[in-house]
Scaffold this motif. Sequence first.
Motif, PDB file in Angstrom:
ATOM      1  N   ILE A   1       0.841  -1.194   0.000  1.00 56.44           N
ATOM      2  CA  ILE A   1       0.000   0.000   0.000  1.00 56.44           C
ATOM      3  C   ILE A   1       0.881   1.251   0.000  1.00 56.44           C
ATOM      4  CG2 ILE A   1      -1.582   1.371   1.428  1.00 56.44           C
ATOM      5  CD1 ILE A   1      -2.995  -0.859   0.024  1.00 56.44           C
ATOM      6  N   THR A   2       0.494   2.227  -0.809  1.00 53.35           N
ATOM      7  CA  THR A   2       1.154   3.532  -0.825  1.00 53.35           C
ATOM      8  C   THR A   2       0.163   4.600  -0.383  1.00 53.35           C
ATOM      9  OG1 THR A   2       2.640   2.880  -2.628  1.00 53.35           O
ATOM     10  CG2 THR A   2       2.347   5.239  -2.249  1.00 53.35           C
ATOM     11  N   ALA A   3       0.582   5.409   0.583  1.00 57.56           N
ATOM     12  CA  ALA A   3      -0.233   6.531   1.063  1.00 57.56           C
ATOM     13  C   ALA A   3       0.201   7.810   0.359  1.00 57.56           C
ATOM     14  CB  ALA A   3      -0.078   6.679   2.566  1.00 57.56           C
ATOM     15  N   HIS A   4      -0.766   8.637  -0.032  1.00 61.03           N
ATOM     16  CA  HIS A   4      -0.496   9.870  -0.761  1.00 61.03           C
ATOM     17  C   HIS A   4      -1.040  11.045   0.041  1.00 61.03           C
ATOM     18  CE1 HIS A   4       0.263   7.460  -4.504  1.00 61.03           C
ATOM     19  NE2 HIS A   4      -0.610   6.650  -3.910  1.00 61.03           N
TER      20      HIS A   4
ATOM     21  N   ASP B   1      -8.315  -7.940  -0.321  1.00 58.66           N
ATOM     22  CA  ASP B   1      -8.585  -7.578   1.067  1.00 58.66           C
ATOM     23  C   ASP B   1      -8.932  -6.096   1.155  1.00 58.66           C
ATOM     24  OD1 ASP B   1      -8.818  -7.779   3.818  1.00 58.66           O
ATOM     25  OD2 ASP B   1      -6.681  -7.492   4.182  1.00 58.66           O
ATOM     26  N   THR B   2      -9.765  -5.746   2.130  1.00 61.87           N
ATOM     27  CA  THR B   2     -10.101  -4.354   2.388  1.00 61.87           C
ATOM     28  C   THR B   2      -9.187  -3.815   3.484  1.00 61.87           C
ATOM     29  OG1 THR B   2     -12.412  -4.663   1.758  1.00 61.87           O
ATOM     30  CG2 THR B   2     -11.900  -2.750   3.137  1.00 61.87           C
ATOM     31  N   VAL B   3      -8.557  -2.683   3.228  1.00 59.70           N
ATOM     32  CA  VAL B   3      -7.621  -2.085   4.169  1.00 59.70           C
ATOM     33  C   VAL B   3      -8.159  -0.739   4.634  1.00 59.70           C
ATOM     34  CG1 VAL B   3      -5.293  -1.162   4.492  1.00 59.70           C
ATOM     35  CG2 VAL B   3      -5.630  -3.255   3.157  1.00 59.70           C
ATOM     36  N   GLU B   4      -8.187  -0.539   5.943  1.00 59.95           N
ATOM     37  CA  GLU B   4      -8.462   0.779   6.519  1.00 59.95           C
ATOM     38  C   GLU B   4      -7.117   1.355   6.955  1.00 59.95           C
ATOM     39  OE1 GLU B   4     -12.096   0.740   9.259  1.00 59.95           O
ATOM     40  OE2 GLU B   4     -11.631  -1.392   8.969  1.00 59.95           O
ATOM     41  N   TYR B   5      -6.781   2.505   6.419  1.00 54.59           N
ATOM     42  CA  TYR B   5      -5.460   3.091   6.629  1.00 54.59           C
ATOM     43  C   TYR B   5      -5.630   4.399   7.392  1.00 54.59           C
ATOM     44  CZ  TYR B   5      -0.612   4.305   5.396  1.00 54.59           C
ATOM     45  OH  TYR B   5       0.723   4.623   5.427  1.00 54.59           O
ATOM     46  N   PHE B   6      -4.882   4.542   8.492  1.00 58.53           N
ATOM     47  CA  PHE B   6      -4.998   5.712   9.350  1.00 58.53           C
ATOM     48  C   PHE B   6      -3.695   6.502   9.314  1.00 58.53           C
ATOM     49  CE2 PHE B   6      -7.567   2.247  11.011  1.00 58.53           C
ATOM     50  CZ  PHE B   6      -8.811   2.837  11.177  1.00 58.53           C
TER      51      PHE B   6
ATOM     52  N   ILE C   1      -9.979  -1.324  -1.288  1.00 61.65           N
ATOM     53  CA  ILE C   1      -9.722  -2.727  -1.579  1.00 61.65           C
ATOM     54  C   ILE C   1      -8.394  -2.843  -2.292  1.00 61.65           C
ATOM     55  CG2 ILE C   1     -10.517  -4.756  -2.839  1.00 61.65           C
ATOM     56  CD1 ILE C   1     -13.372  -3.713  -2.528  1.00 61.65           C
ATOM     57  N   VAL C   2      -7.566  -3.780  -1.858  1.00 60.56           N
ATOM     58  CA  VAL C   2      -6.279  -4.001  -2.502  1.00 60.56           C
ATOM     59  C   VAL C   2      -6.526  -4.624  -3.866  1.00 60.56           C
ATOM     60  CG1 VAL C   2      -4.036  -5.144  -2.300  1.00 60.56           C
ATOM     61  CG2 VAL C   2      -5.210  -4.335  -0.244  1.00 60.56           C
TER      62      VAL C   2
END
Length: 309
Positions: free
Chosen positions: A185-188, A247-252, A307-308
């Motif tokens: 996962i990459t956060a922007h 998979d579903t990812v919740e990113y904080f 979702i990934v």
Amino acid sequence: MKKPINQKFTSLLGLLCTVILLSCERDFDVKLSSGKPMLVVEAYINNLMPEYNYVILSRSQDYYSPDFRSLIVAGARVSITEGELATDRRSYVWDPASKVTLSETTDPRIPDSLRQGLYFDPRILTNPSQALKGQTGKYYLLEIEADGNTYSAVTGLLQPVTLDSITSGYHFIDAEDENKLKARITAHYQDPDTIGNTQMYYWRYYSNRGNFGWASLGRNRRARGDDDLTNGQYIQLTQNQEFEVGDTVEYFLVSAERKVYNFWESFDKARDNEGPFSTPVTLMNTINGENVVGCFSGFSISMKKDIVR
């Protein structure tokens, strides 16, 4: 260590019922070489998830105790009060009307062994929409009375850094996990144009979705960063953690004061230390009082769910 509970809880009560059982996921495990045991404080206030505003109190034992583990501290008085910076910018003005008393639950549906040591706003079970939730730009005073002693700490909720999106990439086949297709996962997000911003990154996915608490989200899956070298830049941060496609990812994305960042940075170094005979690491304690260690963490959160692919 207990295995993660993988069921999906359908209520806040379900989350509460597991928090002490999942205490092996707590961040604090303070080892003392000798001397008087210390109160260990793990406290949080955030702007997004009322159920993740809580305080855990325990007491450390001597490192060489034959039954070494942290002991739960029950029957304490715990409260959180909201306030603002005073005009001198060096003190605080607290609002007595905002004071919330946290308590251990007495709900008979919860076993006795799960009722102690965890302090939360009881409205989280009865009226969650009115339960304690932090506001960005405000400051919070934690006060604790335990075993005849008093302790306190102050933390602030910064303006959260907006998480624009999360994307998936860097796909690979994981031969060690049934040849599943996985990605990272990459956060922007845009780093603010001021020096000193600190962010922490948490995520919930299949492996920890049934667990409760910040420690269960973080643990070995936490990364940290500060903006001393990236001030004002647009950030595209790829985590090392692998995620299964589908998979579903919740990113904080969590913005925190520097002192909170410093505590968790020192904690990671202490946790990774090589035992009692290695170079000692001093935890950057934020709690005031005698024989106490821990942190009152103000977390300003921006969250994305995807979702990934």
